[in-house]
Design a protein around this motif. Sequence first.
Motif, PDB file in Angstrom:
ATOM      1  N   GLY A 237      19.677  49.179 -56.281  1.00 32.40           N
ATOM      2  CA  GLY A 237      20.692  48.639 -55.302  1.00 32.40           C
ATOM      3  C   GLY A 237      20.183  47.707 -54.475  1.00 32.40           C
ATOM      4  O   GLY A 237      19.202  47.456 -54.290  1.00 32.40           O
ATOM      5  N   ASP A 238      21.091  47.369 -53.326  1.00 29.91           N
ATOM      6  CA  ASP A 238      20.549  46.573 -52.340  1.00 29.91           C
ATOM      7  C   ASP A 238      19.904  47.135 -51.211  1.00 29.91           C
ATOM      8  O   ASP A 238      18.960  46.417 -50.731  1.00 29.91           O
ATOM      9  N   MET A 239      19.779  48.389 -51.216  1.00 31.17           N
ATOM     10  CA  MET A 239      19.074  49.134 -50.368  1.00 31.17           C
ATOM     11  C   MET A 239      18.582  50.282 -51.008  1.00 31.17           C
ATOM     12  O   MET A 239      19.195  51.224 -50.505  1.00 31.17           O
ATOM     13  N   PRO A 240      17.468  50.403 -51.676  1.00 36.71           N
ATOM     14  CA  PRO A 240      17.054  51.441 -52.511  1.00 36.71           C
ATOM     15  C   PRO A 240      16.833  52.680 -51.419  1.00 36.71           C
ATOM     16  O   PRO A 240      16.015  52.368 -50.333  1.00 36.71           O
ATOM     17  N   VAL A 241      17.224  54.071 -51.693  1.00 33.64           N
ATOM     18  CA  VAL A 241      16.902  54.954 -50.754  1.00 33.64           C
ATOM     19  C   VAL A 241      16.199  55.992 -51.625  1.00 33.64           C
ATOM     20  O   VAL A 241      16.912  56.413 -52.511  1.00 33.64           O
ATOM     21  N   CYS A 242      15.100  56.566 -51.242  1.00 34.07           N
ATOM     22  CA  CYS A 242      14.260  57.414 -51.895  1.00 34.07           C
ATOM     23  C   CYS A 242      14.142  56.986 -53.452  1.00 34.07           C
ATOM     24  O   CYS A 242      14.396  58.055 -54.272  1.00 34.07           O
ATOM     25  N   PRO A 243      13.530  55.827 -53.728  1.00 30.56           N
ATOM     26  CA  PRO A 243      13.384  55.464 -54.945  1.00 30.56           C
ATOM     27  C   PRO A 243      12.270  56.390 -55.622  1.00 30.56           C
ATOM     28  O   PRO A 243      12.249  56.517 -56.765  1.00 30.56           O
ATOM     29  N   SER A 244      11.406  57.128 -54.575  1.00 28.70           N
ATOM     30  CA  SER A 244      10.401  57.807 -55.237  1.00 28.70           C
ATOM     31  C   SER A 244      11.008  59.377 -56.053  1.00 28.70           C
ATOM     32  O   SER A 244      10.542  59.709 -56.804  1.00 28.70           O
ATOM     33  N   GLY A 245      12.098  59.589 -55.549  1.00 31.18           N
ATOM     34  CA  GLY A 245      12.782  60.802 -56.064  1.00 31.18           C
ATOM     35  C   GLY A 245      13.044  61.785 -54.901  1.00 31.18           C
ATOM     36  O   GLY A 245      13.505  62.913 -54.836  1.00 31.18           O
ATOM     37  N   GLY A 246      12.151  61.297 -53.653  1.00 30.55           N
ATOM     38  CA  GLY A 246      12.537  62.265 -52.371  1.00 30.55           C
ATOM     39  C   GLY A 246      11.867  63.568 -52.654  1.00 30.55           C
ATOM     40  O   GLY A 246      11.271  63.979 -53.743  1.00 30.55           O
ATOM     41  N   LEU A 247      12.005  64.424 -51.572  1.00 30.88           N
ATOM     42  CA  LEU A 247      11.898  65.782 -51.637  1.00 30.88           C
ATOM     43  C   LEU A 247      12.658  66.525 -52.556  1.00 30.88           C
ATOM     44  O   LEU A 247      12.251  67.417 -53.099  1.00 30.88           O
ATOM     45  N   LEU A 248      13.801  66.058 -52.816  1.00 30.79           N
ATOM     46  CA  LEU A 248      14.874  66.772 -53.540  1.00 30.79           C
ATOM     47  C   LEU A 248      14.157  66.735 -55.330  1.00 30.79           C
ATOM     48  O   LEU A 248      14.453  67.592 -55.998  1.00 30.79           O
ATOM     49  N   GLY A 249      13.757  65.715 -55.615  1.00 29.14           N
ATOM     50  CA  GLY A 249      13.147  65.548 -56.694  1.00 29.14           C
ATOM     51  C   GLY A 249      11.571  65.840 -57.010  1.00 29.14           C
ATOM     52  O   GLY A 249      11.051  66.445 -57.891  1.00 29.14           O
ATOM     53  N   VAL A 250      10.943  64.905 -56.263  1.00 32.44           N
ATOM     54  CA  VAL A 250       9.318  65.057 -56.327  1.00 32.44           C
ATOM     55  C   VAL A 250       8.984  66.327 -55.921  1.00 32.44           C
ATOM     56  O   VAL A 250       7.925  67.002 -56.338  1.00 32.44           O
ATOM     57  N   GLY A 251       9.614  66.985 -54.607  1.00 30.38           N
ATOM     58  CA  GLY A 251       9.150  68.326 -54.127  1.00 30.38           C
ATOM     59  C   GLY A 251       8.816  68.125 -52.850  1.00 30.38           C
ATOM     60  O   GLY A 251       8.898  67.434 -51.977  1.00 30.38           O
ATOM     61  N   ASN A 252       8.903  69.552 -52.160  1.00 34.09           N
ATOM     62  CA  ASN A 252       8.902  69.502 -50.715  1.00 34.09           C
ATOM     63  C   ASN A 252       7.527  70.306 -50.082  1.00 34.09           C
ATOM     64  O   ASN A 252       7.753  71.340 -49.636  1.00 34.09           O
ATOM     65  N   PRO A 253       6.320  69.928 -50.371  1.00 35.66           N
ATOM     66  CA  PRO A 253       5.092  70.738 -49.711  1.00 35.66           C
ATOM     67  C   PRO A 253       5.312  69.810 -48.263  1.00 35.66           C
ATOM     68  O   PRO A 253       4.914  68.787 -48.186  1.00 35.66           O
ATOM     69  N   ILE A 254       5.791  70.756 -47.414  1.00 36.22           N
ATOM     70  CA  ILE A 254       6.329  69.975 -46.120  1.00 36.22           C
ATOM     71  C   ILE A 254       5.595  68.847 -45.545  1.00 36.22           C
ATOM     72  O   ILE A 254       6.069  67.588 -45.645  1.00 36.22           O
ATOM     73  N   ALA A 255       4.176  68.745 -44.907  1.00 41.53           N
ATOM     74  CA  ALA A 255       3.651  67.829 -44.591  1.00 41.53           C
ATOM     75  C   ALA A 255       3.284  66.532 -45.485  1.00 41.53           C
ATOM     76  O   ALA A 255       3.567  65.506 -45.119  1.00 41.53           O
ATOM     77  N   ALA A 256       2.911  67.161 -46.936  1.00 38.10           N
ATOM     78  CA  ALA A 256       2.575  66.112 -47.942  1.00 38.10           C
ATOM     79  C   ALA A 256       3.632  65.463 -48.355  1.00 38.10           C
ATOM     80  O   ALA A 256       3.693  64.373 -48.543  1.00 38.10           O
ATOM     81  N   ALA A 257       4.889  66.017 -48.257  1.00 38.69           N
ATOM     82  CA  ALA A 257       6.077  65.397 -48.721  1.00 38.69           C
ATOM     83  C   ALA A 257       6.506  64.247 -47.724  1.00 38.69           C
ATOM     84  O   ALA A 257       6.960  63.154 -48.359  1.00 38.69           O
ATOM     85  N   GLY A 258       6.114  64.349 -46.370  1.00 37.33           N
ATOM     86  CA  GLY A 258       6.331  62.986 -45.572  1.00 37.33           C
ATOM     87  C   GLY A 258       5.364  62.040 -45.958  1.00 37.33           C
ATOM     88  O   GLY A 258       5.801  60.934 -46.146  1.00 37.33           O
TER      89      GLY A 258
END
Lengths: 181, 387
Positions: free
Chosen positions: B320-341
């Motif tokens: 899209g015009d402004m890709p948001v969370c192309p990584s997959g974000g915390l919702l997809g890649v995962g959420n190891p708190i500090a590492a996620a950021g």
Amino acid sequence: MGIKLTERPQAQASGMETLEFKGTALSDEEFKGGKVVTVSGAPNAQYGWDAGVAIGRFLHELKEGRLIGTFCRSCNRIMVPPRMFCEWCFRNTDEWAPLKDTGVVNTFSLCYVTWDMKRLKEPEMPAVIEIDGASPGMGIMHLLGEVDPKKVQIGMKVRAVWKPADEREGAITDIKYFKPM
Amino acid sequence: MGYRKVAVVGAGMTKFVRRSLETGKELSFEASHMALESCQLTLDQIQSVVFGSAPDAFDGVHMKGEYISDGAGAFRKPYMRSYVGGGTGVFTPIQGWWHVASGMFDTCLVVCEEKMSPCQPHPQGAFLTIFDHTTERPLGPNLLWIFALEMNRYMHRHGITEQDIAQVAVKNKKNALDHPCAQIGREVSIDDVMNSEVLAWPVKRLDISPVSDGACAIVLASEEVAKRITDKPVWFEGVGWNLETAYWTNRDLYYPKQVEYAARMAYEMAGIREPRKEINIVEPYDPFDYKELHHLEGLLLCDKGKAPELTRSGVTARNGDMPVCPSGGLLGVGNPIAAAGLMKICELFWQLRGEAGKRQVPGSPRRGLAQAWGDLMQVGTVVVLGR
């Protein structure tokens, strides 16, 4: 500061596909079934918290079946939970401000799990309740009760349901919950 | 202002998994080692180390930053750990930035690690003490409450539906299918999200990121050194951070002001006047699907209440015009708190260099933004990177 850099022998990795990512996933079975070695421990930490100047008085008032806030003359806010200093103006608050035990639901949730993800049959109904008599938007967190979860709404007027006087101990739980008016 | 230009010159990360065999120290080593290899530096060329990790209570280790430090290559080096809750993963690189921008150091290794799995029976237990011990904890709160309360307020204020919000989970989990480190990349539908178990209405199982173990690392260098290390430095253009009051029940949770303040600080430093036109990729903090929308609004990347429309119309899709969370974000890649950021910073690094593989957004993006958030809805941390 000096830093020694050697000439780069080759161009850098050109993309994701060439990278190798480390990390070994363990299954629940491997963890709980003893296939990997784990060591358990339960740190024992106990505390006795002081209520403080402002919340101390707040708790005394709760025991009497009343809610109280503090007033800052500088920003003209009546605040609850009460504080002995205004965090905006960074000065001592000026007066205690008696509040009503009624308010408006600012937001709420219907929570069907405990903190350790055990299922609850009946939902807990935490809410932020804007307290009447305090400045607009001044809420406290509490629970809702005596209401069908399907009927809870933002904007609903609610009133505190107090424990009987002889059971109150000067705690936020002296209010059992808030119920619709 | 009187600071030096700072570049990211290398990045590394581990897979994000529910429970890793590796210890926190070992995860940190793997990510750090990979980051150093990626720019062909050795540890003796690293002059300072900063480390980010969330509460000690996850690990049950007092001063875990010091305990884990060997895995971050910090042996006999100037070292500093930071922790600003969920905002840590984007704050730690800011801390690394000022180590170099100040002129104190020419290189800095930035490492963020999280191992949530040791905390039994559920890592949420480590969060419960965030609530006020006198006025809140006796009510038996759990951490989901504050998210549910915030999400409900956001929905109510703008008339946003749960389906609107579920689109974000669908998008991010799908994007994560292309991330080699992702924990829960998968194809789900809006119905799947809607039909998933209600945890704390309006929050459902698939609205939430998972519990994870993992680590990320980046290497920072001053301008002169960066140019000798790589032909493709990725520059820090702006940094911002801000903290709201802890009296969270006295704020209107429909809008994250602290994120706006952090963003304004970063935009001013970067000379960005029209962020919607000048930011090409966004990696906002998405521990819950609604948070991505909430944060896009706080970042001034769309009008208040309008973020769901951006998602619906595909503006925030990877192409899209402004890709948001192309990584997959915390919702997809995962959420190891500090590492996620820090994963979000790694993503920008790879995207801006054109090295993101299957996840590469089209159009040679020039500038990206990563943002994280945390505490009692208090902290906002923002980094703008550009090439």
